[in-house]
Each structure stands twice: as structure tokens, then as C-alpha cells.
Design a protein around this motif. Structure first.
Motif, PDB file in Angstrom:
ATOM      1  N   LEU A 272      -5.464  -3.568   0.200  1.00 29.17           N
ATOM      2  CA  LEU A 272      -4.507  -2.688   0.962  1.00 29.17           C
ATOM      3  C   LEU A 272      -5.326  -1.863   2.073  1.00 29.17           C
ATOM      4  O   LEU A 272      -6.664  -1.735   1.949  1.00 29.17           O
ATOM      5  CB  LEU A 272      -4.146  -1.519   0.015  1.00 29.17           C
ATOM      6  CG  LEU A 272      -2.763  -1.659  -1.002  1.00 29.17           C
ATOM      7  CD1 LEU A 272      -2.507  -0.543  -1.489  1.00 29.17           C
ATOM      8  CD2 LEU A 272      -1.733  -2.340  -0.265  1.00 29.17           C
ATOM      9  N   GLU A 273      -4.477  -1.830   3.272  1.00 27.35           N
ATOM     10  CA  GLU A 273      -5.371  -1.444   4.236  1.00 27.35           C
ATOM     11  C   GLU A 273      -5.695   0.079   3.926  1.00 27.35           C
ATOM     12  O   GLU A 273      -6.966   0.350   4.816  1.00 27.35           O
ATOM     13  CB  GLU A 273      -4.354  -1.293   5.528  1.00 27.35           C
ATOM     14  CG  GLU A 273      -3.118  -0.729   5.228  1.00 27.35           C
ATOM     15  CD  GLU A 273      -2.233  -0.477   6.424  1.00 27.35           C
ATOM     16  OE1 GLU A 273      -2.548  -0.068   7.553  1.00 27.35           O
ATOM     17  OE2 GLU A 273      -0.954  -1.068   6.201  1.00 27.35           O
ATOM     18  N   ILE A 274      -5.219   0.711   3.151  1.00 26.43           N
ATOM     19  CA  ILE A 274      -5.813   2.031   2.779  1.00 26.43           C
ATOM     20  C   ILE A 274      -6.424   1.750   1.449  1.00 26.43           C
ATOM     21  O   ILE A 274      -5.644   1.348   0.429  1.00 26.43           O
ATOM     22  CB  ILE A 274      -4.683   3.244   2.857  1.00 26.43           C
ATOM     23  CG1 ILE A 274      -4.267   3.392   4.107  1.00 26.43           C
ATOM     24  CG2 ILE A 274      -5.354   4.514   2.341  1.00 26.43           C
ATOM     25  CD1 ILE A 274      -3.076   4.493   4.253  1.00 26.43           C
ATOM     26  N   ASP A 275      -7.686   2.392   1.065  1.00 30.31           N
ATOM     27  CA  ASP A 275      -8.148   1.910  -0.210  1.00 30.31           C
ATOM     28  C   ASP A 275      -7.327   2.648  -1.304  1.00 30.31           C
ATOM     29  O   ASP A 275      -6.739   3.993  -1.231  1.00 30.31           O
ATOM     30  CB  ASP A 275      -9.505   2.881  -0.149  1.00 30.31           C
ATOM     31  CG  ASP A 275     -10.328   2.476  -1.492  1.00 30.31           C
ATOM     32  OD1 ASP A 275     -11.162   1.616  -1.325  1.00 30.31           O
ATOM     33  OD2 ASP A 275      -9.840   3.064  -2.436  1.00 30.31           O
ATOM     34  N   GLU A 276      -6.965   1.558  -2.049  1.00 29.72           N
ATOM     35  CA  GLU A 276      -6.090   2.138  -3.145  1.00 29.72           C
ATOM     36  C   GLU A 276      -6.726   3.318  -4.312  1.00 29.72           C
ATOM     37  O   GLU A 276      -5.725   3.951  -4.523  1.00 29.72           O
ATOM     38  CB  GLU A 276      -5.833   0.802  -3.971  1.00 29.72           C
ATOM     39  CG  GLU A 276      -4.814   0.830  -5.072  1.00 29.72           C
ATOM     40  CD  GLU A 276      -4.341  -0.259  -5.872  1.00 29.72           C
ATOM     41  OE1 GLU A 276      -3.849  -0.417  -6.980  1.00 29.72           O
ATOM     42  OE2 GLU A 276      -4.682  -1.504  -5.217  1.00 29.72           O
ATOM     43  N   ARG A 277      -7.700   3.424  -4.296  1.00 28.97           N
ATOM     44  CA  ARG A 277      -8.298   4.442  -4.833  1.00 28.97           C
ATOM     45  C   ARG A 277      -8.023   5.768  -4.237  1.00 28.97           C
ATOM     46  O   ARG A 277      -7.757   6.668  -5.176  1.00 28.97           O
ATOM     47  CB  ARG A 277      -9.946   4.372  -5.348  1.00 28.97           C
ATOM     48  CG  ARG A 277     -10.301   3.309  -6.315  1.00 28.97           C
ATOM     49  CD  ARG A 277     -11.708   2.867  -6.138  1.00 28.97           C
ATOM     50  NE  ARG A 277     -12.087   2.465  -4.637  1.00 28.97           N
ATOM     51  CZ  ARG A 277     -13.303   2.217  -4.422  1.00 28.97           C
ATOM     52  NH1 ARG A 277     -14.329   2.238  -5.152  1.00 28.97           N
ATOM     53  NH2 ARG A 277     -13.568   1.875  -3.098  1.00 28.97           N
ATOM     54  N   ALA A 278      -7.817   5.553  -3.152  1.00 28.36           N
ATOM     55  CA  ALA A 278      -7.786   6.920  -2.233  1.00 28.36           C
ATOM     56  C   ALA A 278      -6.357   7.370  -2.288  1.00 28.36           C
ATOM     57  O   ALA A 278      -6.009   8.588  -2.713  1.00 28.36           O
ATOM     58  CB  ALA A 278      -8.034   6.785  -0.806  1.00 28.36           C
ATOM     59  N   LEU A 279      -5.649   6.341  -2.306  1.00 29.29           N
ATOM     60  CA  LEU A 279      -4.006   6.740  -2.399  1.00 29.29           C
ATOM     61  C   LEU A 279      -3.725   7.265  -3.918  1.00 29.29           C
ATOM     62  O   LEU A 279      -3.014   8.098  -3.869  1.00 29.29           O
ATOM     63  CB  LEU A 279      -3.333   5.287  -2.266  1.00 29.29           C
ATOM     64  CG  LEU A 279      -3.218   4.764  -0.735  1.00 29.29           C
ATOM     65  CD1 LEU A 279      -2.648   3.378  -1.006  1.00 29.29           C
ATOM     66  CD2 LEU A 279      -2.556   5.604   0.181  1.00 29.29           C
ATOM     67  N   GLU A 280      -4.154   6.478  -4.990  1.00 33.47           N
ATOM     68  CA  GLU A 280      -4.001   7.016  -6.532  1.00 33.47           C
ATOM     69  C   GLU A 280      -4.417   8.652  -6.584  1.00 33.47           C
ATOM     70  O   GLU A 280      -3.645   9.347  -6.907  1.00 33.47           O
ATOM     71  CB  GLU A 280      -4.766   6.062  -7.180  1.00 33.47           C
ATOM     72  CG  GLU A 280      -4.335   4.821  -7.619  1.00 33.47           C
ATOM     73  CD  GLU A 280      -5.052   4.102  -8.684  1.00 33.47           C
ATOM     74  OE1 GLU A 280      -4.468   2.978  -8.911  1.00 33.47           O
ATOM     75  OE2 GLU A 280      -6.172   4.327  -8.790  1.00 33.47           O
TER      76      GLU A 280
END
Length: 384
Positions: A272-280
């Protein structure tokens, strides 16, 4: 304490939520209500001997003596818990004026002798709404909103989900060895008086939104950089219990963000273009730390250049953006947060925001004090 010149300059600014003009005082009850409202808000100064238009009317020596007695009685006998004002009498344009200095209360909420809770509303005052009162009690630590009872009966709990959770985390079965649901739920603060608490409802309720319709994530993806009423690419309400809302929100984000090749290897998988860990972390932060005393939904907005997650409620207990960047935290919903470590990808201990920034440095945090909302903005890295 202020000088005459400073007082003149302040009076010229007119009345607002921190400045109140009174030509005269009528009695201790009247001044108690004014002091109660300021103490429940951000504090301020009551100017006595000043007309509403800022004209200096002044006070007689006998009035000053009487008013000091009223102020003392109001602070100690007419307001619960007591407040501690400071008074100052000074000549302004040759006329004696009394200033009553009030700090923001440290023991909110305050009520008058009739049990009414007053707050400032611009230059005026009004009775606090039930939501505002609940928020003040919550911020004072006297009650936790997630432990308050809802209207949902215990039979509204999703039994298979709760049984699975309980057996996994406590290595015991409900219904065996004298462990019964009507005992376990109150002991875990998931029920009170035969009703599910807010935490019980949102963690294990069958249909939480039938009782709390604002407890959801409203997700919208827009083609541009601004909110549009009628033009959008995707839209959904992420409903159900907290873990269901989390999964629905993450699916929405994955469907509406691009995947990019970060490795030069031919066989490497795009991410993903935005880190998935940050989104979570950002979604979990909204679900566990929003202000549930406010009747507003969490908004998840995808624009062509950014993702915004807007949570109802400003940062609690005078926390600042810099505080939370450093890992400082105050648990607004401690019960939900404690269970969140077992249900959601959440570790607690104030590490969420620093982890978001570490995994996605192009992150902005906005604590909107006036709008009473907190926003996490994650910049998008690439558009196809």
C-alpha cells in the motif's frame, strides 16, 4: 493581578467567554452562578463596576465590602465543590472597580447550590447539556463513559463471540465451574444493572448501532482534494462491534488506495502507498480513544492526496499534539483500551501515535479545540 492600563485595554476588548462585565451584584447566589460557569469553562475575570458596553460606573466602598462577603459565601457555600477566586480592587479612570479572578477549575464539574451545572457560552452562560456534563465528569476521572450502562439488555450480547474471547483469554468456559454469564459480565464491567455497558455493547454487542447509532465509522473516498456532497468514488458505513468496524475500515482503505512496487525484484509484492501498520494504528486510535459522549461518527476520508481520520473529541486533560508524539497518553476509555489489546492490533501504553509517525513520517496531527475533534492526516505517496 492587573494594572490600571492593562485593565483598560482588556475592557476595551468587550465581553467574551473569559471576560464578564457587571455594573452591580445582586446577591451571593447570582455571583455563584457566574463563578460556577467560568470555573467549568476555561476561567476568566468578572469585572464589577463596569457596564455591559464597557463604561466604567465604579463602586462605593460599602458595596465593595458587601461584595467581598458575597463572593466568599458564594465560593464556599453556594458552589460544590468550592472554588477559590482572587479579588482585586483598583481605580480605573478614577472609579473603584472590583476584579474577580477565576482559574479554570481543577475539580470539575462545579454546580450551584441547586445542583445545576453552568458553563460559559460566549459572553453568556447556560446549563450544561447531558453530553457536556458527562464529558466533564469523564475528564475529571469521576466516571468512565465506557463503563456507563446503555439501554441494551444482556441478551443483546453476541454469545459465541464473547465465549470465544473469554475461553481464549481466561482458559475457562462460561457456564462451567460456577462461571455464569450474569456474574462474569458485571465482574468485567461489561454489564451493569442488567444492561450492557458501552464497552460491553461495542466490544460484544450483536447490533451496537441499534442502541448507539453514532458509534460507527463513516468512510468516503473522493476523486479530488475536497469534500463533495454528491461526487465520490466509494462510500460505506463501517458498522458492528469495534473489531468489525476495524476490519471494514481497513478493507475500505485497501480498496481505495494504490499499491506500489517498493522493491526492484520482479517477484516482489506491491505494498500500500501508505504503510499498512500506520493505517491500522490510526483506525484503532480512533475507535478506542474517541469521545463517546459526543453524538458524532468517526469520519474516514480518502482524498487524491491524503487520508484523514477525524475522531469526535479533542485531546483529553490538556494533552497537546507534542505530548502524544512523545508517547504521553491519557486513557479516555480505559476499559475498551484494556480489552482492545486482546481484540485489535493495539498495544496501548501511548505507543500508537509515535508508531504511526515512525511508519509513515508524512503524517500530520490536528487537535481542534474549538471544533472538539482530533484529526490524523496521512499524506498519500503515489497516485496511479
Amino acid at each position: 493581578m492587573k494594572t490600571e492600563a492593562e485593565i483598560i485595554n482588556v475592557i476595551q476588548l468587550g465581553e467574551d467567554s473569559s471576560r464578564q462585565f457587571k455594573e452591580k451584584l445582586n446577591n451571593a447566589t447570582q455571583i455563584a452562578i457566574e463563578m460556577c460557569a467560568m470555573s467549568n469553562s476555561t476561567g476568566g475575570i468578572i469585572f464589577v463596576g463596569v457596564k455591559d458596553d464597557g463604561t466604567i460606573s465604579g463602586l462605593e466602598a460599602k458595596e465593595i465590602q458587601t461584595y467581598n462577603q458575597w463572593i466568599s459565601a458564594a465560593a464556599n457555600e453556594h458552589i460544590k465543590p468550592p472554588v477559590y477566586p482572587r479579588t482585586q480592587t483598583i481605580e480605573v479612570d478614577g472609579e473603584p472597580v472590583m476584579l474577580i479572578h477565576l482559574s479554570e477549575g481543577v475539580s470539575k464539574p462545579y454546580c450551584d447550590k441547586d445542583g445545576i451545572y453552568w458553563i460559559k457560552s460566549g459572553s453568556d452562560k447556560r446549563k450544561a447539556s447531558p453530553q457536556e456534563l458527562a464529558r466533564m465528569f469523564q475528564e475529571s476521572g469521576q466516571i468512565q463513559i465506557d463503563e456507563t450502562a446503555t439501554t441494551a439488555n444482556i441478551d443483546e450480547i453476541d454469545l459465541p463471540k464473547f465465549y470465544t474471547f473469554f475461553e481464549k483469554n481466561y482458559s475457562q468456559q462460561v457456564g462451567s465451574d460456577e462461571i455464569w454469564l450474569d456474574q462474569v459480565l458485571p465482574n468485567m464491567n461489561l454489564a451493569r444493572g442488567g444492561k450492557l455497558t458501552l464497552a460491553g455493547l461495542l466490544l460484544f454487542g450483536k447490533n451496537p448501532q441499534t442502541v448507539k447509532p453514532f458509534c460507527l465509522i463513516r468512510a468516503v473516498a473522493y476523486p479530488g482534494s475536497e469534500i463533495s456532497d454528491d461526487v465520490f468514488n466509494d462510500k460505506r458505513d463501517c458498522m458492528g462491534s469495534l473489531d468489525e468496524q476495524f476490519r471494514s475500515a481497513m478493507t475500505f482503505l485497501k480498496n481505495n488506495l494504490s499499491r506500489v512496487q517498493t522493491d526492484t525484484s520482479f517477484n516482489s509484492k506491491p505494498s500500500l502507498e501508505i504503510d499498512e501498520r500506520a493505517l491500522e494504528e490510526a483506525v484503532v486510535n480512533a475507535l478506542l480513544h474517541r469521545d463517546y459522549s459526543k453524538n458524532g461518527v468517526i469520519r474516514l476520508l480518502v482524498f487524491k492526496d491524503r487520508v484523514e481520520i477525524v475522531s469526535p473529541g479533542k485531546l483529553p486533560n490538556h494533552l497537546s499534539v507534542e505530548n502524544i508524539k512523545s508517547g504521553n497518553s491519557v486513557m479516555r476509555n480505559p476499559l475498551m483500551a484494556s480489552f482492545g489489546t486482546k481484540i485489535l492490533p493495539y498495544s496501548g501504553i501511548g505507543s500508537g501515535i509515535p508508531r504511526i509517525i515512525r511508519n509513515h513520517p508524512a503524517t500530520e496531527l490536528i487537535n481542534d479545540q474549538d471544533g472538539e475533534q482530533f484529526t490524523i492526516i496521512l499524506k498519500r505517496n503515489k497516485r496511479p
